[in-house]
Each structure stands twice: as C-alpha cells, then as structure tokens.
Design a protein around this motif. Structure first.
Motif, PDB file in Angstrom:
ATOM      1  N   TRP A 247       0.779  -1.170   0.223  1.00  0.00           N
ATOM      2  CA  TRP A 247       0.023  -0.144  -0.079  1.00  0.00           C
ATOM      3  C   TRP A 247       0.735   1.377  -0.065  1.00  0.00           C
ATOM      4  CZ3 TRP A 247      -0.774   3.446   4.527  1.00  0.00           C
ATOM      5  CH2 TRP A 247       0.131   3.047   5.541  1.00  0.00           C
ATOM      6  N   LEU A 248       0.186   2.241  -0.421  1.00  0.00           N
ATOM      7  CA  LEU A 248       1.001   3.493  -0.621  1.00  0.00           C
ATOM      8  C   LEU A 248      -0.197   4.698  -0.130  1.00  0.00           C
ATOM      9  CD1 LEU A 248       1.702   2.476  -3.891  1.00  0.00           C
ATOM     10  CD2 LEU A 248       3.630   3.804  -3.164  1.00  0.00           C
ATOM     11  N   TRP A 249       0.410   5.767   0.218  1.00  0.00           N
ATOM     12  CA  TRP A 249      -0.401   7.015   0.856  1.00  0.00           C
ATOM     13  C   TRP A 249       0.257   8.310   0.533  1.00  0.00           C
ATOM     14  CZ3 TRP A 249       1.326  10.699   4.092  1.00  0.00           C
ATOM     15  CH2 TRP A 249       2.606  10.618   4.468  1.00  0.00           C
ATOM     16  N   HIS A 250      -0.456   9.214   0.583  1.00  0.00           N
ATOM     17  CA  HIS A 250      -0.205  10.534   0.596  1.00  0.00           C
ATOM     18  C   HIS A 250      -1.259  11.577   1.195  1.00  0.00           C
ATOM     19  CE1 HIS A 250      -3.040  11.858  -2.713  1.00  0.00           C
ATOM     20  NE2 HIS A 250      -2.436  10.901  -3.204  1.00  0.00           N
ATOM     21  N   PRO A 251      -0.880  12.779   1.832  1.00  0.00           N
ATOM     22  CA  PRO A 251      -1.897  13.430   2.529  1.00  0.00           C
ATOM     23  C   PRO A 251      -2.985  13.923   1.300  1.00  0.00           C
ATOM     24  CG  PRO A 251      -0.035  14.618   2.094  1.00  0.00           C
ATOM     25  CD  PRO A 251       0.517  13.306   1.667  1.00  0.00           C
ATOM     26  N   LEU A 252      -4.134  14.271   2.057  1.00  0.00           N
ATOM     27  CA  LEU A 252      -5.252  14.933   1.596  1.00  0.00           C
ATOM     28  C   LEU A 252      -5.152  16.360   1.579  1.00  0.00           C
ATOM     29  CD1 LEU A 252      -8.518  12.623   2.032  1.00  0.00           C
ATOM     30  CD2 LEU A 252      -6.804  12.705   0.045  1.00  0.00           C
ATOM     31  N   PRO A 253      -5.691  17.210   0.645  1.00  0.00           N
ATOM     32  CA  PRO A 253      -5.591  18.647   0.869  1.00  0.00           C
ATOM     33  C   PRO A 253      -6.870  19.396   1.645  1.00  0.00           C
ATOM     34  CG  PRO A 253      -6.744  18.047  -1.073  1.00  0.00           C
ATOM     35  CD  PRO A 253      -6.435  16.633  -0.594  1.00  0.00           C
ATOM     36  N   HIS A 254      -6.470  20.302   2.030  1.00  0.00           N
ATOM     37  CA  HIS A 254      -7.572  21.256   2.848  1.00  0.00           C
ATOM     38  C   HIS A 254      -8.966  21.037   2.198  1.00  0.00           C
ATOM     39  CE1 HIS A 254      -9.351  24.931   5.006  1.00  0.00           C
ATOM     40  NE2 HIS A 254      -9.853  24.935   4.079  1.00  0.00           N
ATOM     41  N   PRO A 255      -9.906  20.890   3.114  1.00  0.00           N
ATOM     42  CA  PRO A 255     -10.019  20.873   4.275  1.00  0.00           C
ATOM     43  C   PRO A 255      -9.813  19.429   5.011  1.00  0.00           C
ATOM     44  CG  PRO A 255     -12.203  20.989   3.706  1.00  0.00           C
ATOM     45  CD  PRO A 255     -11.286  20.704   2.351  1.00  0.00           C
ATOM     46  N   TYR A 256      -9.445  18.807   4.462  1.00  0.00           N
ATOM     47  CA  TYR A 256      -9.262  17.060   4.870  1.00  0.00           C
ATOM     48  C   TYR A 256      -7.759  17.008   5.571  1.00  0.00           C
ATOM     49  CZ  TYR A 256     -13.324  17.170   1.636  1.00  0.00           C
ATOM     50  OH  TYR A 256     -14.373  17.453   1.147  1.00  0.00           O
ATOM     51  N   GLU A 257      -7.156  17.929   6.294  1.00  0.00           N
ATOM     52  CA  GLU A 257      -6.022  17.746   6.805  1.00  0.00           C
ATOM     53  C   GLU A 257      -6.230  16.617   7.936  1.00  0.00           C
ATOM     54  OE1 GLU A 257      -6.136  22.091   5.746  1.00  0.00           O
ATOM     55  OE2 GLU A 257      -7.492  20.703   6.510  1.00  0.00           O
ATOM     56  N   GLY A 258      -5.350  15.690   8.129  1.00  0.00           N
ATOM     57  CA  GLY A 258      -5.289  14.815   8.840  1.00  0.00           C
ATOM     58  C   GLY A 258      -5.862  13.568   8.581  1.00  0.00           C
ATOM     59  N   ALA A 259      -6.144  13.426   7.123  1.00  0.00           N
ATOM     60  CA  ALA A 259      -6.633  12.376   6.357  1.00  0.00           C
ATOM     61  C   ALA A 259      -5.523  12.034   5.093  1.00  0.00           C
ATOM     62  CB  ALA A 259      -8.075  12.562   5.606  1.00  0.00           C
ATOM     63  N   ARG A 260      -5.656  10.816   4.948  1.00  0.00           N
ATOM     64  CA  ARG A 260      -4.675  10.301   3.944  1.00  0.00           C
ATOM     65  C   ARG A 260      -5.258   9.567   2.698  1.00  0.00           C
ATOM     66  NH1 ARG A 260       0.235   7.169   7.236  1.00  0.00           N
ATOM     67  NH2 ARG A 260       1.055   8.866   8.205  1.00  0.00           N
ATOM     68  N   ALA A 261      -4.680   9.656   1.426  1.00  0.00           N
ATOM     69  CA  ALA A 261      -5.210   8.949   0.389  1.00  0.00           C
ATOM     70  C   ALA A 261      -4.313   7.486   0.636  1.00  0.00           C
ATOM     71  CB  ALA A 261      -4.917   9.435  -0.891  1.00  0.00           C
ATOM     72  N   VAL A 262      -4.936   6.236   0.317  1.00  0.00           N
ATOM     73  CA  VAL A 262      -4.400   5.228   0.559  1.00  0.00           C
ATOM     74  C   VAL A 262      -4.633   4.471  -0.859  1.00  0.00           C
ATOM     75  CG1 VAL A 262      -4.587   2.708   1.374  1.00  0.00           C
ATOM     76  CG2 VAL A 262      -4.629   4.598   2.827  1.00  0.00           C
ATOM     77  N   LEU A 263      -3.467   4.329  -1.615  1.00  0.00           N
ATOM     78  CA  LEU A 263      -3.448   3.424  -2.802  1.00  0.00           C
ATOM     79  C   LEU A 263      -2.856   2.186  -2.709  1.00  0.00           C
ATOM     80  CD1 LEU A 263      -2.895   6.734  -2.942  1.00  0.00           C
ATOM     81  CD2 LEU A 263      -2.197   6.152  -5.532  1.00  0.00           C
ATOM     82  N   LEU A 264      -4.006   1.138  -3.537  1.00  0.00           N
ATOM     83  CA  LEU A 264      -3.617  -0.265  -3.392  1.00  0.00           C
ATOM     84  C   LEU A 264      -3.346  -0.670  -4.629  1.00  0.00           C
ATOM     85  CD1 LEU A 264      -6.577  -1.057  -1.090  1.00  0.00           C
ATOM     86  CD2 LEU A 264      -4.226  -0.929  -0.527  1.00  0.00           C
ATOM     87  N   PRO A 265      -2.371  -1.186  -5.062  1.00  0.00           N
ATOM     88  CA  PRO A 265      -1.982  -1.494  -6.454  1.00  0.00           C
ATOM     89  C   PRO A 265      -2.949  -2.610  -6.897  1.00  0.00           C
ATOM     90  CG  PRO A 265      -0.010  -1.401  -5.337  1.00  0.00           C
ATOM     91  CD  PRO A 265      -1.113  -1.489  -4.187  1.00  0.00           C
ATOM     92  N   ARG A 266      -3.577  -2.638  -8.296  1.00  0.00           N
ATOM     93  CA  ARG A 266      -4.303  -3.454  -8.898  1.00  0.00           C
ATOM     94  C   ARG A 266      -3.720  -4.649  -9.349  1.00  0.00           C
ATOM     95  NH1 ARG A 266      -9.739  -1.579  -9.791  1.00  0.00           N
ATOM     96  NH2 ARG A 266      -9.978   0.668  -9.707  1.00  0.00           N
ATOM     97  N   ASP A 267      -2.509  -4.736  -9.484  1.00  0.00           N
ATOM     98  CA  ASP A 267      -1.726  -5.870 -10.054  1.00  0.00           C
ATOM     99  C   ASP A 267      -1.330  -6.864  -8.761  1.00  0.00           C
ATOM    100  OD1 ASP A 267       0.131  -4.308  -9.191  1.00  0.00           O
ATOM    101  OD2 ASP A 267       1.513  -4.239 -10.888  1.00  0.00           O
ATOM    102  N   GLU A 268      -1.732  -6.351  -7.539  1.00  0.00           N
ATOM    103  CA  GLU A 268      -1.319  -7.302  -6.355  1.00  0.00           C
ATOM    104  C   GLU A 268      -2.416  -7.768  -5.886  1.00  0.00           C
ATOM    105  OE1 GLU A 268       1.683  -6.470  -4.031  1.00  0.00           O
ATOM    106  OE2 GLU A 268       2.767  -5.023  -5.383  1.00  0.00           O
ATOM    107  N   GLY A 269      -2.616  -9.219  -5.778  1.00  0.00           N
ATOM    108  CA  GLY A 269      -3.816  -9.951  -5.285  1.00  0.00           C
ATOM    109  C   GLY A 269      -4.217  -9.542  -3.792  1.00  0.00           C
ATOM    110  N   ARG A 270      -3.102  -9.456  -3.005  1.00  0.00           N
ATOM    111  CA  ARG A 270      -3.535  -9.283  -1.551  1.00  0.00           C
ATOM    112  C   ARG A 270      -4.077  -7.850  -1.407  1.00  0.00           C
ATOM    113  NH1 ARG A 270      -1.675 -12.687   2.631  1.00  0.00           N
ATOM    114  NH2 ARG A 270      -1.302 -14.557   1.800  1.00  0.00           N
ATOM    115  N   SER A 271      -3.283  -7.056  -2.300  1.00  0.00           N
ATOM    116  CA  SER A 271      -3.820  -5.521  -1.884  1.00  0.00           C
ATOM    117  C   SER A 271      -5.408  -5.401  -2.555  1.00  0.00           C
ATOM    118  CB  SER A 271      -3.002  -4.551  -3.029  1.00  0.00           C
ATOM    119  OG  SER A 271      -1.656  -4.463  -2.391  1.00  0.00           O
TER     120      SER A 271
END
Length: 305
Positions: A247-271
């Motif tokens: 999994w990967l992540w990066h922060p979300l912009p204002h006004p969602y400070e304190g939240a993250r985007a979580v990215l799950l690779p489609r080519d990995e079965g467990r993700s």
C-alpha cells in the motif's frame, strides 16, 4: 493467543483477518468527504487542485506526487517510495487577464472583517452586517457602496484582487483584501434594482484533469482514511503488515488535513483483497469521488459576461 494464531493462518491463506478486526475496532478511521455547509468563505472549497502535495513543513521534503508505502521485499517488510507524474497534472489552471462578470455573480470572498463562515449567502451577510448601506434600496445607496475604495477590483488598477472559480464547485469567488461589506451590499442592491454592475479583473479557473485521475485509477484502488487517531493509524499499518499487502499513501488537501489517500496496486492480489474489505466496511472510495467531481465540473456553466 489462540485467536491470533487462527488469524495468522487465515492471513496466510488470503483472508485479511487482522484488517477486518481493526476496521471493527476503529470505526473512526472512516472519513467522509462531504463538503462543508454552504458559506461565503472561499477557503470552504475543498482544494482538490492541490492533491498530491506534501506540506512544506514536513521532513524530509517530498515533491508533489511522491507516494510513501510498504511492501514485502527480500522476505521482509520494507518501506519504499515512488513518484506518480499524474499528480503534476491532476489539475489545470486557466488565467484570463481581462475577464468580466456582474457584481451579482459573486458568491463569496477570501477575506473580511466579518465571519464569512457564518453566512450561507452574501445577501445574508448584507442583511446582518450592512444595514446602514441597504436599508434604502435606491440608486444613491448603490453608488455609495460601489464608491468604497477598499473594493480594489474597481478602484485600484493592477490590484492583486482577482476572481477564482473551482469548476468542481461552480461558484465565483472574489479573492479580495478588503471591501467585502460594500461589495455584498452593492450586489444586494443591484439585484433588487435590476441594474448590471460590470466588474473586470483576472480570473483563475481551476479544473480537475479526468485523464490523470483515470490513469491513477487504472493502476490503483484509491481510498481515504482518517489518520488523526494514532491508535487507528498504527492498527491499520500493522494490519497491512500482517497481511503483507502493498500500500501507498499521500496526504489529502484542505479541508481534509489529518486524512490520507491510500493507494492499493491493482496488480497485487492481496492489495485487491484489502480493497474489497475497505469498500465493504464503508471506507470512502477516493477514486470514485474524484471521478464524480470531474463529471460535476463538466456540467457547470462558465459564468462569463
């Protein structure tokens, strides 16, 4: 201990048992991307054009689109990072130097001595804060309001005041340094007098890039989680480690400070198995949300005179 042993066995055979337990134990990890209640403060608009940016105060410094993540490598669980170029083009900005609108087109402001968050419309602000200007609806009062020197978009050539429109929002904002009361009053009076009051200045129009968003969604399932609770955040990270799901992540912009985007690779079965559980648990689908915003912005009118 027996329960943990059973969970580990289930993890090995492809069921994210620790993640399921975490989602049940920490409902606060869910975040809603609902927009704030309507108000006339420009900063109430979610800044999706800044998606992928990292805070300049964070260390180490990271460029836009830099994604941090975790995966199995060499038999261990390791952090890694990649950069997705789509984030450099996630939004477009068109600048028009001599754009014209009517004062009644303005939906809100960037600055005011009044609490802009407290008013749903500029008329509500005028009625609450500008009675000395609007108590009489006549041409004289309109001229008086427009003559106020703090309305820089009228009285100061080359002013930094300008117009901004975020296409996924649709409203027109006067990004001002002053004059909000008199501008609101002028809009109120002009609308009731049926008189046009043209305004000219630079307009910045921001729009989301549907192709960049589609490119990200082709490679990743995208979700948004609340990271303000350290316990929930750590439990999520541990659950992903236990299941060995990339999994990967990066922060979300204002006004969602304190939240993250979580990215799950489609080519990995467990993700992808994690994606199923997150969606089933009601964790918001960020990719679908951004796609819906793109569809909304395409239905918005331009608003030019």
């Amino acid at each position: 201990m027996l329960n943990r042993f059973v969970e580990a066995v289930r993890e090995e055979f492809g069921h994210p048992a620790t993640l399921c337990r975490m989602l049940a134990a920490y409902p606060q990890i869910r975040i809603h991307l609902d927009e704030p209640e309507p108000c006339i403060h420009a900063s109430s608009v979610p800044c999706w054009h800044e998606l992928g940016k990292h805070s300049p105060l964070s260390w180490p410094r990271r460029q836009r689109g830099s994604l941090m993540g975790w995966h199995t490598s060499g038999g261990g669980w390791q952090s890694f990072s990649i950069t997705r170029p789509e984030y450099a083009e996630i939004a477009r900005c068109e600048i028009e130097q001599d754009w014209c609108c009517d004062v009644t087109d303005i939906d809100g402001f960037a600055a005011s001595k009044a609490d802009l968050w407290a008013f749903a419309t500029t008329d509500a602000m005028a009625e609450a804060r500008c009675q000395w200007l609007i108590s009489e609806v006549n041409q004289e009062q309109l001229v008086k309001s427009l003559a106020h020197k703090e309305i820089r978009i009228i009285h100061i050539p080359g002013t930094t005041d300008h117009f901004t429109r975020y296409q996924w929002d649709g409203r027109l904002w006067l990004m001002n340094d002053g004059g909000s009361h008199h501008t609101a009053a002028a809009k109120y009076l002009a609308a009731r007098l049926g008189q046009r009051v043209p305004l000219r200045g630079r307009r910045y129009t921001y729009s989301l890039n549907a192709l960049a968003i589609a490119s990200l969604r082709r490679d990743y399932e995208m979700f948004a989680i609340n990271c303000q609770d350290d316990g929930a955040t750590n439990a999520f990270a541990e659950a992903m480690r236990a299941f060995r799901a990339t999994w990967l992540w990066h922060p979300l912009p204002h006004p969602y400070e304190g939240a993250r985007a979580v990215l799950l690779p489609r080519d990995e079965g467990r993700s992808m198995r994690v994606a199923v559980e997150l969606r089933s648990a009601g964790v918001v689908d960020l990719g679908a949300h951004l796609t819906a915003l793109c569809a909304r912005q395409n239905s918005q009118g331009d608003g030019s005179l």
